[in-house]
Design a protein around this motif. Sequence first.
Motif, PDB file in Angstrom:
ATOM      1  N   LYS A   1      30.337  21.024  32.764  1.00  0.00           N
ATOM      2  CA  LYS A   1      29.237  20.290  32.069  1.00  0.00           C
ATOM      3  C   LYS A   1      27.678  21.127  31.797  1.00  0.00           C
ATOM      4  O   LYS A   1      26.536  20.737  32.174  1.00  0.00           O
ATOM      5  CB  LYS A   1      28.680  19.405  33.299  1.00  0.00           C
ATOM      6  CG  LYS A   1      29.844  18.247  33.486  1.00  0.00           C
ATOM      7  CD  LYS A   1      29.646  17.146  34.486  1.00  0.00           C
ATOM      8  CE  LYS A   1      30.983  16.178  34.627  1.00  0.00           C
ATOM      9  NZ  LYS A   1      30.760  15.562  35.971  1.00  0.00           N
ATOM     10  N   LEU A   2      27.895  22.218  31.167  1.00  0.00           N
ATOM     11  CA  LEU A   2      27.154  22.928  30.847  1.00  0.00           C
ATOM     12  C   LEU A   2      26.566  23.059  29.556  1.00  0.00           C
ATOM     13  O   LEU A   2      25.414  23.219  29.118  1.00  0.00           O
ATOM     14  CB  LEU A   2      27.323  24.629  31.258  1.00  0.00           C
ATOM     15  CG  LEU A   2      27.448  24.819  32.694  1.00  0.00           C
ATOM     16  CD1 LEU A   2      27.865  26.260  32.755  1.00  0.00           C
ATOM     17  CD2 LEU A   2      25.981  24.483  33.574  1.00  0.00           C
ATOM     18  N   VAL A   3      27.638  22.423  28.638  1.00  0.00           N
ATOM     19  CA  VAL A   3      27.474  22.257  27.247  1.00  0.00           C
ATOM     20  C   VAL A   3      27.854  20.932  26.981  1.00  0.00           C
ATOM     21  O   VAL A   3      28.836  20.613  27.442  1.00  0.00           O
ATOM     22  CB  VAL A   3      27.844  23.412  26.544  1.00  0.00           C
ATOM     23  CG1 VAL A   3      27.273  24.771  26.532  1.00  0.00           C
ATOM     24  CG2 VAL A   3      29.411  23.436  26.218  1.00  0.00           C
TER      25      VAL A   3
ATOM     26  N   GLU B   1      23.994  21.284  60.852  1.00  0.00           N
ATOM     27  CA  GLU B   1      23.861  19.757  60.021  1.00  0.00           C
ATOM     28  C   GLU B   1      23.002  19.814  58.864  1.00  0.00           C
ATOM     29  O   GLU B   1      23.243  18.728  58.094  1.00  0.00           O
ATOM     30  CB  GLU B   1      23.058  18.868  61.411  1.00  0.00           C
ATOM     31  CG  GLU B   1      24.104  18.568  62.269  1.00  0.00           C
ATOM     32  CD  GLU B   1      23.171  18.017  63.556  1.00  0.00           C
ATOM     33  OE1 GLU B   1      21.975  17.734  63.399  1.00  0.00           O
ATOM     34  OE2 GLU B   1      23.826  17.565  64.761  1.00  0.00           O
ATOM     35  N   LYS B   2      22.022  20.614  58.714  1.00  0.00           N
ATOM     36  CA  LYS B   2      21.339  20.581  57.477  1.00  0.00           C
ATOM     37  C   LYS B   2      22.165  21.370  56.180  1.00  0.00           C
ATOM     38  O   LYS B   2      21.370  21.338  55.042  1.00  0.00           O
ATOM     39  CB  LYS B   2      19.963  21.537  57.657  1.00  0.00           C
ATOM     40  CG  LYS B   2      19.007  20.807  58.633  1.00  0.00           C
ATOM     41  CD  LYS B   2      17.866  21.438  58.932  1.00  0.00           C
ATOM     42  CE  LYS B   2      16.980  20.737  59.964  1.00  0.00           C
ATOM     43  NZ  LYS B   2      15.740  21.316  60.362  1.00  0.00           N
ATOM     44  N   LEU B   3      23.174  22.115  56.604  1.00  0.00           N
ATOM     45  CA  LEU B   3      24.077  22.666  55.294  1.00  0.00           C
ATOM     46  C   LEU B   3      24.588  21.472  54.566  1.00  0.00           C
ATOM     47  O   LEU B   3      24.757  20.618  54.892  1.00  0.00           O
ATOM     48  CB  LEU B   3      25.264  23.604  56.001  1.00  0.00           C
ATOM     49  CG  LEU B   3      24.748  25.058  56.678  1.00  0.00           C
ATOM     50  CD1 LEU B   3      25.945  25.669  57.241  1.00  0.00           C
ATOM     51  CD2 LEU B   3      24.126  25.814  55.495  1.00  0.00           C
ATOM     52  N   PRO B   4      24.394  21.995  53.096  1.00  0.00           N
ATOM     53  CA  PRO B   4      25.384  21.040  52.158  1.00  0.00           C
ATOM     54  C   PRO B   4      26.770  21.001  52.385  1.00  0.00           C
ATOM     55  O   PRO B   4      27.351  21.925  53.225  1.00  0.00           O
ATOM     56  CB  PRO B   4      25.079  21.770  50.872  1.00  0.00           C
ATOM     57  CG  PRO B   4      24.139  22.737  50.833  1.00  0.00           C
ATOM     58  CD  PRO B   4      23.936  23.159  52.511  1.00  0.00           C
ATOM     59  N   SER B   5      27.624  20.037  52.079  1.00  0.00           N
ATOM     60  CA  SER B   5      28.837  19.969  52.838  1.00  0.00           C
ATOM     61  C   SER B   5      29.813  20.974  51.988  1.00  0.00           C
ATOM     62  O   SER B   5      29.265  21.666  51.350  1.00  0.00           O
ATOM     63  CB  SER B   5      29.523  18.727  52.257  1.00  0.00           C
ATOM     64  OG  SER B   5      29.718  18.613  50.711  1.00  0.00           O
TER      65      SER B   5
ATOM     66  N   TYR C   1      31.348  24.439  47.347  1.00  0.00           N
ATOM     67  CA  TYR C   1      32.303  25.035  46.634  1.00  0.00           C
ATOM     68  C   TYR C   1      32.058  24.835  45.218  1.00  0.00           C
ATOM     69  O   TYR C   1      32.139  25.453  44.186  1.00  0.00           O
ATOM     70  CB  TYR C   1      33.613  23.993  47.069  1.00  0.00           C
ATOM     71  CG  TYR C   1      35.015  24.316  46.129  1.00  0.00           C
ATOM     72  CD1 TYR C   1      35.664  25.629  46.072  1.00  0.00           C
ATOM     73  CD2 TYR C   1      35.211  23.609  45.085  1.00  0.00           C
ATOM     74  CE1 TYR C   1      36.617  25.977  45.531  1.00  0.00           C
ATOM     75  CE2 TYR C   1      36.191  23.869  44.215  1.00  0.00           C
ATOM     76  CZ  TYR C   1      37.210  25.168  44.357  1.00  0.00           C
ATOM     77  OH  TYR C   1      38.216  25.181  43.498  1.00  0.00           O
ATOM     78  N   GLU C   2      31.596  23.290  45.111  1.00  0.00           N
ATOM     79  CA  GLU C   2      31.143  23.203  43.421  1.00  0.00           C
ATOM     80  C   GLU C   2      29.880  24.089  43.045  1.00  0.00           C
ATOM     81  O   GLU C   2      30.062  24.445  41.955  1.00  0.00           O
ATOM     82  CB  GLU C   2      30.599  21.508  43.626  1.00  0.00           C
ATOM     83  CG  GLU C   2      31.810  20.782  43.608  1.00  0.00           C
ATOM     84  CD  GLU C   2      31.291  19.103  43.658  1.00  0.00           C
ATOM     85  OE1 GLU C   2      30.180  18.883  43.255  1.00  0.00           O
ATOM     86  OE2 GLU C   2      32.141  18.365  44.068  1.00  0.00           O
TER      87      GLU C   2
ATOM     88  N   MET D   1      30.430  30.313  36.265  1.00  0.00           N
ATOM     89  CA  MET D   1      30.322  29.954  34.871  1.00  0.00           C
ATOM     90  C   MET D   1      29.375  31.032  34.220  1.00  0.00           C
ATOM     91  O   MET D   1      29.677  31.408  33.382  1.00  0.00           O
ATOM     92  CB  MET D   1      29.914  28.496  34.736  1.00  0.00           C
ATOM     93  CG  MET D   1      30.978  27.477  34.778  1.00  0.00           C
ATOM     94  SD  MET D   1      32.257  27.583  33.900  1.00  0.00           S
ATOM     95  CE  MET D   1      33.534  28.090  35.363  1.00  0.00           C
ATOM     96  N   PHE D   2      28.297  31.486  35.138  1.00  0.00           N
ATOM     97  CA  PHE D   2      27.180  32.275  34.453  1.00  0.00           C
ATOM     98  C   PHE D   2      27.786  33.567  34.753  1.00  0.00           C
ATOM     99  O   PHE D   2      27.212  34.645  34.357  1.00  0.00           O
ATOM    100  CB  PHE D   2      26.004  31.865  35.259  1.00  0.00           C
ATOM    101  CG  PHE D   2      25.457  30.689  34.872  1.00  0.00           C
ATOM    102  CD1 PHE D   2      24.573  30.349  33.838  1.00  0.00           C
ATOM    103  CD2 PHE D   2      25.868  29.470  35.778  1.00  0.00           C
ATOM    104  CE1 PHE D   2      24.070  29.096  33.478  1.00  0.00           C
ATOM    105  CE2 PHE D   2      25.220  28.329  35.464  1.00  0.00           C
ATOM    106  CZ  PHE D   2      24.506  28.096  34.415  1.00  0.00           C
TER     107      PHE D   2
END
Length: 106
Positions: free
Chosen positions: A71-73, A9-13, A18-19, A26-27
């Motif tokens: 959305k990094l630069v 229940e505490k895990l992110p969705s 995935y995001e 990217m890194f």
Amino acid sequence: MEEKTDIREKLPSDETLYELANLFKMFGDPTRAKILSCLQIKDLYVGEIAEAIGMSDSAVSHHLRVLRGAKLVKGTKEGKEVKYSLDDDHVTKIMEYGLTHVNEGK
């Protein structure tokens, strides 16, 4: 059993994770990491980045397009050219923490 459910229940969705994985991809490219490192130092035009890392303008532009999409630069139009910068302070912090981590013990 109760502990496992509590953790789940505490895990992110799944979508959020995935995001996050895509952000870290990217890194994962050394050229993109070099471009981000350049932009940590100062805002630059494509040609300046290309010269600094020894690549063609078109190759740098391709990577900047990918980094913009993540959305990094961001780019700011200045006359006929676009000056690039890191999108926000979060990107700077990710770079700083990553460099600190890889340089530990060196």
